[in-house]
Design an enzyme around this catalytic site. Structure first.
Site, PDB file in Angstrom:
ATOM      1  N   ARG A 192      88.729  56.292  10.438  1.00 10.18           N
ATOM      2  CA  ARG A 192      88.940  57.627   9.867  1.00 10.18           C
ATOM      3  C   ARG A 192      90.124  57.505   8.906  1.00 10.18           C
ATOM      4  O   ARG A 192      91.241  57.937   9.202  1.00 10.18           O
ATOM      5  CB  ARG A 192      89.240  58.649  10.960  1.00 10.18           C
ATOM      6  CG  ARG A 192      88.098  58.874  11.901  1.00 10.18           C
ATOM      7  CD  ARG A 192      88.308  60.081  12.801  1.00 10.18           C
ATOM      8  NE  ARG A 192      87.352  60.031  13.884  1.00 10.18           N
ATOM      9  CZ  ARG A 192      86.055  60.288  13.766  1.00 10.18           C
ATOM     10  NH1 ARG A 192      85.560  60.643  12.586  1.00 10.18           N
ATOM     11  NH2 ARG A 192      85.253  60.200  14.802  1.00 10.18           N
TER      12      ARG A 192
ATOM     13  N   LEU B 241      83.664  66.553   8.367  1.00  7.86           N
ATOM     14  CA  LEU B 241      83.080  66.772   7.043  1.00  7.86           C
ATOM     15  C   LEU B 241      82.760  68.238   6.819  1.00  7.86           C
ATOM     16  O   LEU B 241      82.805  68.726   5.685  1.00  7.86           O
ATOM     17  CB  LEU B 241      81.859  65.885   6.826  1.00  7.86           C
ATOM     18  CG  LEU B 241      82.232  64.506   6.228  1.00  7.86           C
ATOM     19  CD1 LEU B 241      82.888  63.615   7.273  1.00  7.86           C
ATOM     20  CD2 LEU B 241      81.028  63.822   5.607  1.00  7.86           C
TER      21      LEU B 241
ATOM     22  N   VAL C 199      82.559  63.942  16.119  1.00  8.12           N
ATOM     23  CA  VAL C 199      83.822  64.201  15.416  1.00  8.12           C
ATOM     24  C   VAL C 199      83.614  64.215  13.905  1.00  8.12           C
ATOM     25  O   VAL C 199      84.148  65.072  13.190  1.00  8.12           O
ATOM     26  CB  VAL C 199      84.898  63.170  15.813  1.00  8.12           C
ATOM     27  CG1 VAL C 199      86.187  63.417  15.026  1.00  8.12           C
ATOM     28  CG2 VAL C 199      85.187  63.232  17.309  1.00  8.12           C
ATOM     29  N   CYS C 200      82.827  63.272  13.410  1.00  8.47           N
ATOM     30  CA  CYS C 200      82.579  63.191  11.963  1.00  8.47           C
ATOM     31  C   CYS C 200      81.898  64.457  11.445  1.00  8.47           C
ATOM     32  O   CYS C 200      82.202  64.934  10.344  1.00  8.47           O
ATOM     33  CB  CYS C 200      81.718  61.971  11.643  1.00  8.47           C
ATOM     34  SG  CYS C 200      82.462  60.402  12.116  1.00  8.47           S
ATOM     35  N   THR C 201      80.983  65.004  12.237  1.00 10.11           N
ATOM     36  CA  THR C 201      80.289  66.226  11.827  1.00 10.11           C
ATOM     37  C   THR C 201      81.276  67.373  11.658  1.00 10.11           C
ATOM     38  O   THR C 201      81.195  68.141  10.688  1.00 10.11           O
ATOM     39  CB  THR C 201      79.209  66.592  12.858  1.00 10.11           C
ATOM     40  OG1 THR C 201      78.258  65.519  12.940  1.00 10.11           O
ATOM     41  CG2 THR C 201      78.480  67.869  12.470  1.00 10.11           C
TER      42      THR C 201
END
Length: 218
Positions: free
Chosen positions: A127, A50, A45-47
């Site tokens: 988040r 960002l 999810v972070c990939t």
């Protein structure tokens, strides 16, 4: 969770980032700033988040908004991970700095801790996303769980709302999108509204006959 919230001034911390050491107040300067944390590098999810933030960077730049990311991973991890982010989101370049907070002290000071997500070293960042005004005060905060990625269209929408409200005596109604009518603040009289909004305004005809719901375009 207690800590930094809307209306609070962000602390003037010195932090290590992928673009060197920075002081938060100097970085923010007199601009609007989006300060956002993510749970961890090399995670799905972070990939995507960002990458989308990088993809939207030009839109934020048009609005005079600085971007600053953060997690507890070290700088080398951040720099290697950026390659994956850019590969997954073709054409997007991660040109904004990412803070490294391995001791997890900064996330505590900025109220970006996820109380439910932990690893062997303790709580991970949530988040979280703070929108900071030119006065260094938090104007809006999002706090998402690890399982739910943020929507950059919504981030852009609220930036526009906050910026308009800082310039005019207005607010944005439910489901408002940029370009749509806004509502005039209730503490503005009709006579004042005529001066402030020479383009005119429309008052909703309500059963109460109270003239508090007034729409205009700015």
């Amino acid at each position: 969770m207690p800590g930094l919230t809307i209306g609070d001034t962000i602390p003037d911390l010195e932090v290590d980032t992928t673009q060197g050491k920075i002081k938060l107040h100097h970085f923010c300067s007199d601009s609007w700033t989006i300060l956002f944390s993510h749970p961890g590098d090399f995670t799905p999810v972070c990939t995507t988040e960002l990458g989308k933030m990088a993809q939207y960077a030009s839109e934020f730049n048009k609005r005079g908004v600085m971007l600053l990311g953060m997690s507890c991973d070290d700088l080398e991890s951040h720099k290697e991970w950026i390659k994956d982010i850019e590969a997954h989101t073709p054409g997007a370049k991660v040109n904004y700095p990412i803070i490294s907070d391995p001791k997890r002290e900064i996330i505590k000071q900025l109220n970006m801790v996820d109380p439910d997500e932990k690893d062997s070293n303790g709580n991970l960042p949530s988040r979280a996303l703070h929108i900071v005004g030119p006065d260094k005060k938090i104007k809006l905060s999002f706090l998402y769980p690890a399982q739910t990625g943020r929507n950059m269209d919504e981030v852009l929408r609220v930036v526009e709302s906050l910026q308009k409200a800082s310039k005019y005596k207005i607010a944005t109604p439910a489901n408002w999108k940029p370009g749509e009518p806004v509502v005039i603040s209730p503490d503005v009289t009709n006579d004042q509204a005529k001066e402030m909004f020479p383009q005119g305004f429309k008052t909703a005809d309500l059963p109460s006959k109270k003239e508090y719901l007034r729409f205009t375009n700015v």
